[in-house]
Write a protein that holds these residues in place. Sequence first.
Motif, PDB file in Angstrom:
ATOM      1  N   ARG A 125       0.819  -1.216   0.000  1.00 29.41           N
ATOM      2  CA  ARG A 125       0.000   0.000   0.000  1.00 29.41           C
ATOM      3  C   ARG A 125       0.852   1.265   0.000  1.00 29.41           C
ATOM      4  O   ARG A 125       0.468   2.300  -0.539  1.00 29.41           O
ATOM      5  CB  ARG A 125      -0.907   0.010   1.234  1.00 29.41           C
ATOM      6  CG  ARG A 125      -2.287  -0.542   0.978  1.00 29.41           C
ATOM      7  CD  ARG A 125      -3.172  -0.280   2.190  1.00 29.41           C
ATOM      8  NE  ARG A 125      -3.249   1.137   2.521  1.00 29.41           N
ATOM      9  CZ  ARG A 125      -3.375   1.623   3.750  1.00 29.41           C
ATOM     10  NH1 ARG A 125      -3.408   0.821   4.778  1.00 29.41           N
ATOM     11  NH2 ARG A 125      -3.467   2.915   3.972  1.00 29.41           N
ATOM     12  N   GLY A 126       2.003   1.168   0.648  1.00 30.11           N
ATOM     13  CA  GLY A 126       2.889   2.331   0.718  1.00 30.11           C
ATOM     14  C   GLY A 126       3.292   2.829  -0.661  1.00 30.11           C
ATOM     15  O   GLY A 126       3.439   4.035  -0.872  1.00 30.11           O
ATOM     16  N   LEU A 127       3.460   1.900  -1.610  1.00 26.43           N
ATOM     17  CA  LEU A 127       3.854   2.312  -2.956  1.00 26.43           C
ATOM     18  C   LEU A 127       2.737   3.106  -3.615  1.00 26.43           C
ATOM     19  O   LEU A 127       2.975   4.076  -4.329  1.00 26.43           O
ATOM     20  CB  LEU A 127       4.179   1.088  -3.812  1.00 26.43           C
ATOM     21  CG  LEU A 127       5.313   0.204  -3.300  1.00 26.43           C
ATOM     22  CD1 LEU A 127       5.518  -0.983  -4.221  1.00 26.43           C
ATOM     23  CD2 LEU A 127       6.594   1.018  -3.179  1.00 26.43           C
ATOM     24  N   GLU A 129       0.513   4.837  -2.008  1.00 28.75           N
ATOM     25  CA  GLU A 129       0.471   6.144  -1.339  1.00 28.75           C
ATOM     26  C   GLU A 129       1.555   7.058  -1.890  1.00 28.75           C
ATOM     27  O   GLU A 129       1.333   8.255  -2.078  1.00 28.75           O
ATOM     28  CB  GLU A 129       0.636   5.965   0.169  1.00 28.75           C
ATOM     29  CG  GLU A 129      -0.582   5.320   0.810  1.00 28.75           C
ATOM     30  CD  GLU A 129      -0.498   5.277   2.314  1.00 28.75           C
ATOM     31  OE1 GLU A 129       0.597   5.507   2.874  1.00 28.75           O
ATOM     32  OE2 GLU A 129      -1.539   5.011   2.944  1.00 28.75           O
ATOM     33  N   ALA A 130       2.721   6.487  -2.155  1.00 26.70           N
ATOM     34  CA  ALA A 130       3.781   7.295  -2.764  1.00 26.70           C
ATOM     35  C   ALA A 130       3.289   7.820  -4.115  1.00 26.70           C
ATOM     36  O   ALA A 130       3.496   8.988  -4.450  1.00 26.70           O
ATOM     37  CB  ALA A 130       5.057   6.465  -2.931  1.00 26.70           C
ATOM     38  N   GLY A 131       2.628   6.959  -4.868  1.00 25.96           N
ATOM     39  CA  GLY A 131       2.077   7.379  -6.160  1.00 25.96           C
ATOM     40  C   GLY A 131       1.065   8.503  -5.994  1.00 25.96           C
ATOM     41  O   GLY A 131       1.104   9.497  -6.718  1.00 25.96           O
ATOM     42  N   LYS A 132       0.194   8.357  -5.012  1.00 24.15           N
ATOM     43  CA  LYS A 132      -0.774   9.428  -4.735  1.00 24.15           C
ATOM     44  C   LYS A 132      -0.064  10.719  -4.390  1.00 24.15           C
ATOM     45  O   LYS A 132      -0.412  11.793  -4.884  1.00 24.15           O
ATOM     46  CB  LYS A 132      -1.655   9.046  -3.541  1.00 24.15           C
ATOM     47  CG  LYS A 132      -2.808   8.142  -3.849  1.00 24.15           C
ATOM     48  CD  LYS A 132      -3.675   7.991  -2.599  1.00 24.15           C
ATOM     49  CE  LYS A 132      -4.717   6.900  -2.789  1.00 24.15           C
ATOM     50  NZ  LYS A 132      -5.450   6.616  -1.548  1.00 24.15           N
ATOM     51  N   SER A 133       0.932  10.614  -3.521  1.00 27.32           N
ATOM     52  CA  SER A 133       1.579  11.839  -3.042  1.00 27.32           C
ATOM     53  C   SER A 133       2.323  12.549  -4.167  1.00 27.32           C
ATOM     54  O   SER A 133       2.609  13.743  -4.067  1.00 27.32           O
ATOM     55  CB  SER A 133       2.521  11.533  -1.872  1.00 27.32           C
ATOM     56  OG  SER A 133       3.712  10.957  -2.349  1.00 27.32           O
ATOM     57  N   LEU A 134       2.637  11.817  -5.246  1.00 24.20           N
ATOM     58  CA  LEU A 134       3.271  12.462  -6.390  1.00 24.20           C
ATOM     59  C   LEU A 134       2.238  13.047  -7.352  1.00 24.20           C
ATOM     60  O   LEU A 134       2.596  13.651  -8.358  1.00 24.20           O
ATOM     61  CB  LEU A 134       4.139  11.445  -7.144  1.00 24.20           C
ATOM     62  CG  LEU A 134       5.404  11.004  -6.421  1.00 24.20           C
ATOM     63  CD1 LEU A 134       5.982   9.747  -7.056  1.00 24.20           C
ATOM     64  CD2 LEU A 134       6.443  12.121  -6.421  1.00 24.20           C
ATOM     65  N   ARG A 141      -1.640   5.123 -11.350  1.00 18.38           N
ATOM     66  CA  ARG A 141      -1.193   4.285 -10.229  1.00 18.38           C
ATOM     67  C   ARG A 141      -1.454   2.824 -10.554  1.00 18.38           C
ATOM     68  O   ARG A 141      -0.633   1.957 -10.268  1.00 18.38           O
ATOM     69  CB  ARG A 141      -1.929   4.671  -8.939  1.00 18.38           C
ATOM     70  CG  ARG A 141      -1.606   6.055  -8.431  1.00 18.38           C
ATOM     71  CD  ARG A 141      -2.040   6.259  -6.992  1.00 18.38           C
ATOM     72  NE  ARG A 141      -3.462   6.130  -6.755  1.00 18.38           N
ATOM     73  CZ  ARG A 141      -4.360   7.123  -6.811  1.00 18.38           C
ATOM     74  NH1 ARG A 141      -3.958   8.348  -7.125  1.00 18.38           N
ATOM     75  NH2 ARG A 141      -5.627   6.911  -6.543  1.00 18.38           N
TER      76      ARG A 141
END
Lengths: 229, 250
Positions: A125-127, A129-134, A141
Amino acid sequence: MSFDVALILQSLPQILEGVGLTVQLHLISLAAGTLLAVGLALLRISPNPALSWPALVYIYVFRGTPMLVQVAIVYYGLAQFEMVRNSPLWPTLREPFWCAIIAFTLNVTAYTAEILRGGIQGVDRGLLEAGKSLGLSAWHRFTRITIPIAMRLSIPAYGNEMISLLKGTALASMITMYDVTGVARTIVSRTFAPYEIFISAALVYLALTWVIQQGVKFAERYFNRHLRK
Amino acid sequence: MAASEADPIILAEKVTKSFGSFRALAGVDLVVRRGQKIVVCGPSGSGKSTLIRCINRLEEHDGGRIVVGGIELTAAVKDIDAVRSEVGMVFQQFNLFPHLTVIENLMLAPRLVRKMSKPEARELAMHYLERVHIPEQAAKYPIQLSGGQQQRVAIARSLCMKPKIMLFDEPTSALDPEMIKEVLDVMGELAAEGMTMIVVTHEMGFARRVADLVVFMDKGEIVEMAPPSVFFANPTNERTKVFLSQILTH
Ligand SMILES: Nc1ncnc2c1ncn2[C@@H]1O[C@H](COP(=O)(O)OP(=O)(O)OP(=O)(O)O)[C@@H](O)[C@H]1O
Ligand SMILES: [Mg+2]
């Protein structure tokens, strides 16, 4: 028990004539089933029960019944529906070849959807979220993060599914088709030498399985390239 | 984005957030102005991550208001992706895309979100890799790097979007001690260049050097907020004192 090795070798060329059909049945239903499975897996993981429930039922039904039974239902059953008989597709649907393709495809779809679901849900899930944050869109995503990683996670199970489908195509022989098993059965009925002929057929399946295994190995190496230190 | 220098770039008013019946944020007020560096500390479970995750809407707050760069974050915000692309975030676990090389990690969002051409994105990516001092690692995969290098790549990846704000959630907590400094140094350089930053960390040395304000959270509330000189010398709240005595002695 004694085997006639010469007979095994003699029957091989004839049995090889069935390979073309076996491979066709395999590749077409694999390709169609895999495409459909992507959609089904997405329905399956949807938080909306109106979408996930039908997917769940579908998967349950097709995993929970023998493929032999499914082939028989498609082959003998489709003709029962007037709608089907009157449709412009009827000349096609009447063909045992397409009946087999339909049954195999429906089956592959169910199994592969479960495999893909496992892969998709295995993505950290962290990946995402990283995609979202970018600022990556949901579509990006999914296509750039989820799919490549889910594919890597799915390969071993998908390889099993490919092999089990290969063996499943033997059921086509039940509905009058001359795939590897179908050819073997006709030779047996002529020669009354079931051991030798079916051993010969087994060798052909082993060879095809070997090809699939090599493909899977290659794909695994490709998708795991980033995990080598 | 907001017009005047004095306008807050982040405004949080009475923000609440619950997970089931558990209240992770119990009415948080926070104003961050352009260029400010805020360090957030507090015991585990006090809501630090939840607060900064609400600021780029990785979590949806359920009460109060959050305004980022003049845009209020509500369910109705059509383009949350656009807001997020202006707010960089660095995670404890780095979260680099494992299937992409370092440079591909950096190029992905500029290509897809900013619609840059490949050469443009590559140039931008190399620029930021140099800024975090690891241009020579561009062609490697994340797993081939040390933790400190991975975290610097993650920072560079965020910077490639030219964010107006950077959020850090315990960026050095997963690192071996010898790698903490290289990451804090990069963050310090970023601060010196005027980046607006909210950093959740227990690196109190970093807080003293870099922070304009240190925020102490406990039980979903901001209990104390002061410039580091005041915060460390004369904390007013009992809970802050206890926390500081624990963290500074170990
Ligand atoms: N997705 C979630 N579902 C349920 N509870 C959650 C969720 N995320 C956080 N919490 C709870 O909310 C509280 C605050 O969590 P948060 O992660 O913000 O704390 P934190 O201050 O960052 O702590 P830490 O220092 O351990 O990172 C914790 O009690 C946590 O268990
Ligand atoms: Mg946290």
